[in-house]
Write a protein that holds these residues in place. Sequence first.
Motif, mmCIF file in Angstrom:
data_model
loop_
_atom_site.group_PDB
_atom_site.id
_atom_site.type_symbol
_atom_site.label_atom_id
_atom_site.label_comp_id
_atom_site.label_asym_id
_atom_site.label_seq_id
_atom_site.Cartn_x
_atom_site.Cartn_y
_atom_site.Cartn_z
ATOM 1 N N THR A 47 -2.120 7.889 -9.206
ATOM 2 C CA THR A 47 -2.701 6.445 -8.235
ATOM 3 C C THR A 47 -3.739 7.270 -7.737
ATOM 4 O OG1 THR A 47 -1.011 7.009 -6.658
ATOM 5 C CG2 THR A 47 -0.359 5.391 -8.165
ATOM 6 N N THR A 49 -4.576 5.709 -4.658
ATOM 7 C CA THR A 49 -4.336 5.295 -3.087
ATOM 8 C C THR A 49 -3.011 5.518 -2.904
ATOM 9 O OG1 THR A 49 -3.827 2.967 -3.470
ATOM 10 C CG2 THR A 49 -6.297 3.470 -3.309
ATOM 11 N N ASN A 50 -2.601 5.451 -1.622
ATOM 12 C CA ASN A 50 -1.286 5.444 -1.284
ATOM 13 C C ASN A 50 -0.598 3.840 -0.875
ATOM 14 O OD1 ASN A 50 -0.276 8.125 -1.392
ATOM 15 N ND2 ASN A 50 -1.742 8.717 0.158
ATOM 16 N N ARG A 53 2.770 3.334 -1.679
ATOM 17 C CA ARG A 53 4.011 4.157 -1.105
ATOM 18 C C ARG A 53 4.468 3.754 0.081
ATOM 19 N NH1 ARG A 53 4.552 9.521 -1.852
ATOM 20 N NH2 ARG A 53 2.284 9.772 -2.599
ATOM 21 N N GLU A 96 -4.588 -0.677 -5.175
ATOM 22 C CA GLU A 96 -4.402 0.228 -6.224
ATOM 23 C C GLU A 96 -5.056 0.114 -7.608
ATOM 24 O OE1 GLU A 96 -4.010 3.737 -7.960
ATOM 25 O OE2 GLU A 96 -3.352 3.373 -6.037
#
Length: 286
Positions: A47, A49-50, A53, A96
Amino acid sequence: MPTPEPADSAEVRRALGTVRTSARLPLAFGGVVVGGSELRMSELVGTATNSLRGLVVAQGRGLGGQAIAARRPVSVTDYYASDSISHHFDHAVRTEGVRSAIAVPVIVRRSVRAVLYGAVREAVCFGDPAIDAVAQAARDLEQELAVRDEVERRLAQLTAPYRTAGMAADSASAERETIRRGHAELRSLGREITDAALRARIDAVTATLAGASPLPSPDGPAPSLSVRELDVLACVAAGQSNAEAAATLSIGAETVKSYLRSAMCKLDCHSRLQAVNAARRAGLLP
């Protein structure tokens, strides 16, 4: 169901690596499921980005929640335009750049333990090979978790007597035989596990069980036995015949005999019983 542990997340991450390579998808993510119904998104592979998460995906919500509810693989060609899923997580998905995705539940003993996703950043119709590859990664993860659960259960059974103070003297012999059977089973399980860390842990436990109370050996340093020679002796020490040991270890009966002869030679013994007793004196068996 067992409460998900950090080890579950580590197994999920390894499975996601397999998803990327076997399904040839640029993105893979997922996490463990708590209580069989709530996904905690924690593992991201590939990925940018986070944004994904930390998402908490309840059963029925989004693609992963639908996979949990349906207990089967589900996919979308265009996440943003799909009317077959809820859109609780559109912001994170758009951040994302995910457009198409597959979600597969990981089911162990009838309970959903994790969800694996494979995704791309364009609208595509996934073919059977991609879906099958993600599903196979999930099946492999199911097996790993099931084996680990069984190992944990047996370890708990083996250590339970030592957590109970004042073990009765007249039950000591029976407890010792239970330990020996468990020791043999753990050695057998250890050979089947692909997770190096878990296998090392099992080996350490079997070594502790074997050497916890070694008898004094008048013969000097313990001989060096191979892993398979010790596996065979552990089965014999647990009361198994050659045929039973062969079945336990998934090898031929003649192979068992060969390992047993080699171990007897190294231990300078002339019978199975002598070899087992010699290995116990050397602290190689419980």
